[in-house]
Enzyme design. Structure first.
Site, PDB file in Angstrom:
ATOM      1  N   THR A 191     -13.206   6.908   7.535  1.00  0.00           N
ATOM      2  CA  THR A 191     -13.914   6.606   6.298  1.00  0.00           C
ATOM      3  C   THR A 191     -13.949   5.090   6.102  1.00  0.00           C
ATOM      4  OG1 THR A 191     -11.911   6.742   4.966  1.00  0.00           O
ATOM      5  CG2 THR A 191     -13.112   8.786   5.337  1.00  0.00           C
ATOM      6  N   TYR A 200       0.833  -1.203   0.000  1.00  0.00           N
ATOM      7  CA  TYR A 200       0.000   0.000   0.000  1.00  0.00           C
ATOM      8  C   TYR A 200       0.866   1.251   0.000  1.00  0.00           C
ATOM      9  CZ  TYR A 200      -3.445   3.474   1.470  1.00  0.00           C
ATOM     10  OH  TYR A 200      -4.246   4.591   1.539  1.00  0.00           O
TER      11      TYR A 200
END
Length: 311
Positions: A212, A175
């Site tokens: 989120t 990532y």
């Protein structure tokens, strides 16, 4: 329009904006604010049902919103090309592009339709190809483009011997590398636009840390439940401590693409200590993003892997 963090979004009537990942999270917040300011917002989504729900949410808040749902799967270069062909056939200039969509830390290595590690392929290569396919429309609109990196890109590096994580996979390591690639691409795009006279303004932004959906349960990437990290982030966010909120996370990207003070090659993020939350502003590049040589290397690798070039 203003938020409590005093970000002014100017009137965007007559402008066309493309926001990836607009079906939830930060992307939904960005799309809603752009639509509220009068822009026509193109929402390319992979999941039509989620896209329709997101559009309904925006229209409920802003009844006059001009929204256009399209199909796009950033993990498929064929889908990216088809979306680019569709918009180019319409001929309408694009004035704003927010390369926002992404996936984060699948526990096991997964591949895109084209055989790339999922995070590299979706977070970076899909957006690289998308921007290239839209370049004629972006040039016509003298577009402002921001690409969303992540606080994870403050450290780490791209493993040039194994960029697809084929020999060794670690979700967070991959990532970080994908988001470093995003950042280097955005900065190289700024340099190339200035040199070649493309007329587009390319910036880099990040949302900080906010509760989120990115770290929440995502069965489609092999994460059945919420991570411990997202539970902690939610608790801190509710108390107004250290991290941001769902409302503040879209602000750096909005600042980049709408503020007349945002500059080509600028980097925008939250301004509290550690850049995890708070009002948006310009910040210093993190160390992994400072090398122009590395940025050119990312560009060359991306062209080779996607077989897409910026004409």
């Amino acid at each position: 329009m203003r938020t409590r963090d005093d970000l002014t979004v100017p009137d965007l009537s007559g402008r066309r904006a493309v926001v990836t990942g607009a079906s939830d999270g930060v992307g939904l917040g960005i799309a809603a604010r752009l639509a509220a300011a009068g822009a026509e917002v193109v929402m390319p989504v992979r999941n039509a049902r989620k896209g329709e729900a997101a559009a309904a949410t925006i229209r409920a808040r802003h009844p006059g919103a001009r929204l256009s749902l399209r199909t796009l799967d950033l993990s498929s270069l064929a889908s990216v090309e088809a979306f680019g062909d569709e918009l180019r056939s319409e001929g309408a200039p694009v004035h704003v592009l927010v390369n926002n969509a992404g996936v984060m830390t699948p526990p096991d290595r997964q591949e895109t339709a084209d055989g790339f590690e999922l995070q590299l392929g979706t977070n970076h290569l899909g957006h690289f190809a998308l921007t290239a396919h839209l370049l004629p429309l972006l040039r016509a609109g003298r577009a402002r483009i921001t690409s969303q990196t992540s606080i994870a890109a403050r450290r780490g590096a791209i493993d040039w011997t194994d960029p697809n994580a084929e020999r060794r996979y670690d979700g967070m390591r991959a990532y970080r590398a994908s988001k470093i690639a995003v950042g280097l691409f955005a900065l190289e795009l700024a340099r190339r636009s200035a040199s070649a006279g493309w007329g587009v303004t390319s910036m880099l932004s990040h949302p900080g840390v906010a509760p989120t959906s990115l770290l929440a349960a995502r069965p489609e990437v092999g994460r059945a439940g919420d991570t411990r990290g997202v539970r902690v982030i939610r608790a801190l966010s509710r108390r107004g401590l250290v991290v941001g909120t769902v409302e503040t996370a879209p602000l750096p990207a909005l600042l980049a693409v709408t503020s007349p003070e945002a500059r080509n090659g600028g980097f925008y993020g939250p301004q509290w200590p550690g850049n995890l939350g708070g009002p948006p502003g310009e910040q210093r590049l993190w160390a992994p993003l400072r090398s122009a040589e590395e940025a050119a290397r990312v560009w060359a690798l991306s062209e080779r892997l996607t077989r897409v070039a910026f004409a």
